[in-house]
Design a protein around this motif. Structure first.
Motif, PDB file in Angstrom:
ATOM      1  N   LEU A  81     -34.167   6.660 -17.071  1.00 17.03           N
ATOM      2  CA  LEU A  81     -33.304   7.147 -15.995  1.00 17.03           C
ATOM      3  C   LEU A  81     -33.222   8.677 -16.036  1.00 17.03           C
ATOM      4  O   LEU A  81     -33.321   9.350 -15.008  1.00 17.03           O
ATOM      5  N   ARG A  84     -36.373  10.190 -14.808  1.00 17.63           N
ATOM      6  CA  ARG A  84     -36.530  10.077 -13.355  1.00 17.63           C
ATOM      7  C   ARG A  84     -35.675  11.092 -12.604  1.00 17.63           C
ATOM      8  O   ARG A  84     -35.998  11.455 -11.474  1.00 17.63           O
ATOM      9  N   ARG A  85     -34.595  11.503 -13.241  1.00 16.25           N
ATOM     10  CA  ARG A  85     -33.754  12.529 -12.602  1.00 16.25           C
ATOM     11  C   ARG A  85     -34.461  13.880 -12.560  1.00 16.25           C
ATOM     12  O   ARG A  85     -34.094  14.748 -11.799  1.00 16.25           O
ATOM     13  N   TYR A 108     -32.997  10.749   2.625  1.00  7.92           N
ATOM     14  CA  TYR A 108     -32.854   9.403   2.059  1.00  7.92           C
ATOM     15  C   TYR A 108     -33.377   9.375   0.616  1.00  7.92           C
ATOM     16  O   TYR A 108     -32.725   8.834  -0.284  1.00  7.92           O
ATOM     17  N   VAL A 109     -34.534   9.988   0.421  1.00  8.86           N
ATOM     18  CA  VAL A 109     -35.082  10.054  -0.944  1.00  8.86           C
ATOM     19  C   VAL A 109     -34.132  10.869  -1.834  1.00  8.86           C
ATOM     20  O   VAL A 109     -33.904  10.527  -2.995  1.00  8.86           O
ATOM     21  N   VAL A 111     -30.907  11.086  -1.598  1.00  6.03           N
ATOM     22  CA  VAL A 111     -29.779  10.217  -1.971  1.00  6.03           C
ATOM     23  C   VAL A 111     -30.167   9.367  -3.170  1.00  6.03           C
ATOM     24  O   VAL A 111     -29.411   9.248  -4.148  1.00  6.03           O
ATOM     25  N   LEU A 112     -31.374   8.796  -3.097  1.00  7.66           N
ATOM     26  CA  LEU A 112     -31.818   7.921  -4.186  1.00  7.66           C
ATOM     27  C   LEU A 112     -32.178   8.711  -5.437  1.00  7.66           C
ATOM     28  O   LEU A 112     -32.353   8.137  -6.504  1.00  7.66           O
ATOM     29  N   LYS A 113     -32.287  10.028  -5.284  1.00 10.11           N
ATOM     30  CA  LYS A 113     -32.445  10.875  -6.473  1.00 10.11           C
ATOM     31  C   LYS A 113     -31.086  11.365  -6.954  1.00 10.11           C
ATOM     32  O   LYS A 113     -30.990  12.362  -7.674  1.00 10.11           O
ATOM     33  N   GLU A 114     -30.072  10.699  -6.522  1.00 11.52           N
ATOM     34  CA  GLU A 114     -28.684  10.921  -6.961  1.00 11.52           C
ATOM     35  C   GLU A 114     -28.133  12.274  -6.534  1.00 11.52           C
ATOM     36  O   GLU A 114     -27.277  12.836  -7.204  1.00 11.52           O
ATOM     37  N   THR A 116     -25.642  13.479  -4.527  1.00 12.32           N
ATOM     38  CA  THR A 116     -24.533  12.837  -3.809  1.00 12.32           C
ATOM     39  C   THR A 116     -23.717  13.813  -2.966  1.00 12.32           C
ATOM     40  O   THR A 116     -22.954  13.392  -2.113  1.00 12.32           O
ATOM     41  N   ASP A 117     -23.856  15.095  -3.205  1.00 14.06           N
ATOM     42  CA  ASP A 117     -23.140  16.078  -2.399  1.00 14.06           C
ATOM     43  C   ASP A 117     -23.928  16.286  -1.100  1.00 14.06           C
ATOM     44  O   ASP A 117     -25.051  16.800  -1.115  1.00 14.06           O
ATOM     45  N   ARG A 121     -27.325  18.333  -0.604  1.00 11.38           N
ATOM     46  CA  ARG A 121     -28.500  17.490  -0.319  1.00 11.38           C
ATOM     47  C   ARG A 121     -29.222  18.009   0.928  1.00 11.38           C
ATOM     48  O   ARG A 121     -30.443  18.124   0.940  1.00 11.38           O
TER      49      ARG A 121
ATOM     50  N   PRO C   5     -24.599   7.039  -4.939  1.00 14.52           N
ATOM     51  CA  PRO C   5     -25.875   7.081  -4.207  1.00 14.52           C
ATOM     52  C   PRO C   5     -26.127   5.810  -3.413  1.00 14.52           C
ATOM     53  O   PRO C   5     -26.616   5.869  -2.281  1.00 14.52           O
ATOM     54  N   GLN C   8     -24.058   5.826  -0.340  1.00 13.86           N
ATOM     55  CA  GLN C   8     -24.583   6.788   0.626  1.00 13.86           C
ATOM     56  C   GLN C   8     -25.926   6.320   1.212  1.00 13.86           C
ATOM     57  O   GLN C   8     -26.281   6.696   2.321  1.00 13.86           O
ATOM     58  N   LEU C  70     -40.688   5.593  -3.539  1.00 12.63           N
ATOM     59  CA  LEU C  70     -39.356   5.528  -4.163  1.00 12.63           C
ATOM     60  C   LEU C  70     -39.404   4.977  -5.589  1.00 12.63           C
ATOM     61  O   LEU C  70     -38.376   4.900  -6.258  1.00 12.63           O
ATOM     62  N   PRO C  72     -40.217   6.036  -8.573  1.00 19.91           N
ATOM     63  CA  PRO C  72     -39.662   6.711  -9.750  1.00 19.91           C
ATOM     64  C   PRO C  72     -38.291   7.358  -9.528  1.00 19.91           C
ATOM     65  O   PRO C  72     -37.917   8.248 -10.285  1.00 19.91           O
ATOM     66  N   VAL C  73     -37.543   6.960  -8.493  1.00 20.39           N
ATOM     67  CA  VAL C  73     -36.219   7.570  -8.313  1.00 20.39           C
ATOM     68  C   VAL C  73     -35.244   6.953  -9.318  1.00 20.39           C
ATOM     69  O   VAL C  73     -35.458   5.827  -9.792  1.00 20.39           O
ATOM     70  N   PRO C  74     -34.176   7.685  -9.645  1.00 22.84           N
ATOM     71  CA  PRO C  74     -33.239   7.163 -10.663  1.00 22.84           C
ATOM     72  C   PRO C  74     -32.546   5.864 -10.249  1.00 22.84           C
ATOM     73  O   PRO C  74     -32.194   5.056 -11.107  1.00 22.84           O
ATOM     74  N   VAL C  75     -32.332   5.678  -8.948  1.00 21.96           N
ATOM     75  CA  VAL C  75     -31.730   4.410  -8.497  1.00 21.96           C
ATOM     76  C   VAL C  75     -32.827   3.347  -8.604  1.00 21.96           C
ATOM     77  O   VAL C  75     -33.814   3.404  -7.877  1.00 21.96           O
TER      78      VAL C  75
END
Lengths: 288, 303, 186
Positions: A81, A84-85, A108-109, A111-114, A116-117, A121, C5, C8, C70, C72-75
């Protein structure tokens, strides 16, 4: 041959890496130590480049061997994890949502990369889109874009969050010469703060961009060093003649109408200074 | 000055087109026939057909009706393998090739013809099975219990349904972006069709997909004297699902005209699997006319 | 940590889902149930078909065209699957309620248990299948199980087991969820 062995700053380390698909060995005993800069991965089709990159992107688990990325073990979920960040990945044939706009897709990507702001973003999405030259196409639907533009959208998504490790599978596919040059400067900038590993079939790209080049064939690494080092492997092994020499390992007609040969030159042949492509052909031909 | 180049032919010679269609169709057919899902569905249908054994405790005509439904798995897999074949058209392969999408679509349809052949074999097996069992009980009151066999019109139905299954699979495969969405849609279409008793009413049955005879037509109220009805009628008395006397109607002509409706419907549905143009317009027009004729004729045949 | 996330991502994810299969299946089922209601015919089989079909649609919605991008994304992929599942399952349950309302009053099978059981089984099958065909396999499982249930005679053990998704949906769902949890790292 020069191999970088800066263990203190190693960002990517693999040892004895193996991966098979239904009995076909795609990657065999790959050992790598990468520490910053742009690393080019060269090799013919089926050499195992994509499989290796997918393992470096934590998308594919190896059958055997060890991988450490950014000092962490991707087999451990918590560490994966964390990797991946700090990772960006451009797959070989990225698929996107046709109904999304360019900005929506990249956000969208994000968001999924965390990320959240929402404001941050948006800023990051706009930044990466501008960096790939799509700043004025944010509202365009993906389905209306050309292949090269789609490639740049996916590249922008990979650049989100300023990744320390950027894994790119044939990033220049579909890009015009001007965009290729922009891509080079973009990747050079990214390499200032981390490692960029990219696969390509274009040796001129490697010559222009990479500080290090890895050549794969049949799942193994056949060369690991600098572009200059790859070029010198073919030193004294390249010659040109008016006629095709059947004893040459590889020969082709040049634009000038002469034949260029790679292999063991016959007596009396005048060798020429090898290019990176000659070195690559020499290595992948298995004559080293 | 250069010599004038000879004019290129505007259209491909007919013989060459046939050759191209045959070659593409053969390539597709090989893939279709290699799909194990096809043979699994066919085997399931045959097994269902074999499982239909008349039981003295069943309602009149139960096995006669049930055996008609056993074709459902075969229809589902015919649609599925056709959808897989037409889904390949969504991937842009050699868009610059002289064989255009319309020709490729026709070739895929031709490749699906052997699937109709499987349905013909299935219908033949069905006819044989019924005869082997000495007919299926179409027992009705009063006093006219008979062992019945499917008419030729009824036996034509699995074949016409296979044509429709090809058309449905072709459209869904060609038009839906993801093959995975095709599975639930085909399942719903073909298994709902198998709930035949929902579509058995005399008003609805000409439009039904799987028409299972006998069709029950109102003959008189529950209080009516059955001896008052014409002697040649097959009758069904008031019971659990019906509060009236019904005429149990089995007709060869109804079966044939229903097959005509199905073929028309197939042309209309299949039209959307081919590219816009003359072929599609022709299929829509001809299919609509044939379907309309089939429906009107069924109403004419129904008492 | 990944709740924000996911919350969102809900809206854009819902836009990336193809809703036409759910709409199409729901429309066909409503029409058929209206016919059944008008003709005063039993509709339990139709509801069984509805449960399997809706489950298949829900599982099919796990198909994500941008999977490679998608990956390798952390989610994680499992979290993204669960998000898609939640987004489609809610409308699917609403469709189920609508079908129950439209169905003839004689309907006995009103519980959404079979739908949930089939969905759980489909998702579990998808999770344990090879990645390339995971969603196709998962979406096919409810269909195949239904076909098995309809064809195998109920007086044999296999026939009895084939009907468990209708007769004992909650234990079936529990077992499938167990398989799902066991395969969460896949």
């Amino acid at each position: 041959m020069t191999i970088v062995h800066d263990r203190a700053g190693t960002l990517v380390r693999t040892a004895g890496l193996r991966k098979s698909f239904r009995g076909v060995r795609a990657v065999r005993d790959v050992d790598l130590d990468l520490s910053g800069g742009v690393v080019g991965l060269l090799g013919p089709n089926g050499a195992g480049k994509t499989t290796l990159l997918r393992m470096l992107a934590t998308v594919l688990a190896p059958d055997a061997g060890e991988v450490r990325l950014l000092g962490r073990d991707p087999r451990v979920p918590a560490e994966r994890l964390e990797i991946r960040r700090r990772l960006g990945y451009l797959p070989q044939a990225p698929s996107l949502y046709g109904g999304f706009t360019v900005l929506e897709m990249v956000e969208y990507v994000a968001v999924l990369k965390e990320q959240t702001d929402a404001a941050a973003r948006r800023r990051d999405a706009v930044r990466v889109l501008e960096s790939v030259g799509l700043g004025d196409m944010q509202r365009r639907r993906i389905r209306t874009l050309s292949g090269g533009m789609r490639q740049r959208v996916a590249l922008a998504a990979a650049l989100l969050g300023r990744p320390e490790l950027l894994v790119l599978d044939e990033p220049a596919t579909g890009l015009d010469p001007e965009q290729r040059i922009e891509l080079r400067s973009l990747l050079s900038e990214t390499a200032q703060r981390g490692t960029v590993v990219l696969s390509t079939h274009n040796t001129s790209e490697v010559a222009a961009l990479c500080q290090r080049v890895v050549v794969m064939r049949d799942g193994r690494i056949h060369f690991d060093g600098t572009p200059q080092g790859l070029r010198t492997t073919a030193e004294g092994r390249v010659w040109e003649a008016e006629e095709r020499d059947p004893r040459a390992a590889r020969s082709w007609m040049t634009a000038e109408g002469t034949y260029r040969h790679v292999g063991t030159p016959p007596a009396g042949a005048t060798t020429v200074r090898p290019t990176l492509e000659d070195g690559y052909l020499f290595v992948t031909g298995g004559w080293r | 000055m250069s010599a004038a180049a000879p004019a290129l032919p505007v259209s491909r010679p007919r013989g060459l087109t046939r050759g191209v269609v045959r070659a593409v169709a053969l390539a597709e057919l090989r893939r279709i026939l290699r799909n194990p899902v096809l043979w699994a569905g066919a085997a399931l249908s045959v097994w269902m057909m074999w499982s239909v054994v008349p039981d003295p405790d069943e309602w009149a005509g139960a096995s006669y009706e049930e055996i008609a439904v056993s074709v459902t798995p075969l229809l589902l897999v015919i649609s599925l393998v056709t959808a897989v074949s037409f889904h390949r058209e969504r991937v842009e392969v050699a868009p610059d090739a002289p064989v255009r999408e319309g020709t490729r679509a026709i070739a895929r349809l031709v490749a699906a013809l052997p699937l109709v052949g499987i349905a013909v074999a299935y219908a033949g097996l069905l006819a044989w099975r019924q005869r082997d069992r000495g007919g299926l009980w179409l027992g009705v009151e009063p006093g006219r219990t008979t062992e019945a066999l499917f008419t030729a019109g009824e036996l034509a139905q699995p074949v016409a349904l296979a044509v429709l299954a090809v058309a449905v699979g072709a459209v869904l495969g060609r038009r839906l972006p993801h093959l995975v969405s095709v599975v639930p849609l085909l399942f719903v279409v073909w298994f709902l069709v198998s709930v035949y008793w929902l579509f058995g009413h005399e008003v609805v049955t000409p439009f039904s997909v799987l028409q299972v005879q006998p069709v029950r037509v109102h003959a008189g109220p529950a209080t009516a004297d059955p001896l008052g009805f014409p002697a040649h009628w097959l009758l069904e008395g008031p019971g659990e699902f019906s509060g009236q006397w019904s005429r149990v109607f089995v007709s060869n002509a109804l079966g044939w005209w229903h097959a005509v409706w199905l073929l028309g419907l197939s042309a209309v549905v299949g039209a959307f699997a081919v590219p816009k143009g003359r072929t599609r317009r022709w299929m829509l027009a001809a299919g609509s006319v044939v379907a309309a004729v089939g429906v009107v004729a069924q109403y004419a045949v129904l008492p | 940590m990944t709740i924000t996330p996911l919350a969102q991502a809900a809206r854009p994810t819902s836009r990336s889902i193809r809703w036409s299969p759910l709409v199409g299946v729901a429309a066909v089922l409503v029409i058929v149930l209206l016919v059944a209601r008008t003709a005063q015919r039993p509709s339990d089989v139709v509801m069984a078909i509805a449960a399997a079909a809706l489950a298949s649609v829900v599982v099919a919605s796990l198909h994500d065209p941008a999977t490679d991008l998608l990956a390798p994304v952390p989610v994680s992929v499992m979290q993204r699957r669960l998000l898609r599942l939640a987004l489609v399952l809610v409308p699917a349950l609403l469709v189920w309620v609508a079908l129950v309302v439209v169905a003839p009053p004689s309907l006995e099978a009103t519980s959404p248990g079979p739908l949930l059981a089939m969905t759980a089984v489909g998702v579990a099958a998808g999770v344990w299948s090879p990645a390339r065909r995971a969603v196709l396999v998962g979406a096919s499982v409810p269909v195949l199980w239904f076909a098995l249930d309809m064809t195998v005679p109920s007086d044999v053990l296999l026939g009895d087991a084939a009907g468990w998704w209708r007769t004992d949906p909650w234990p079936v769902a529990a077992v499938a969820l167990g398989a799902l949890v066991a395969g969460r790292r896949r």
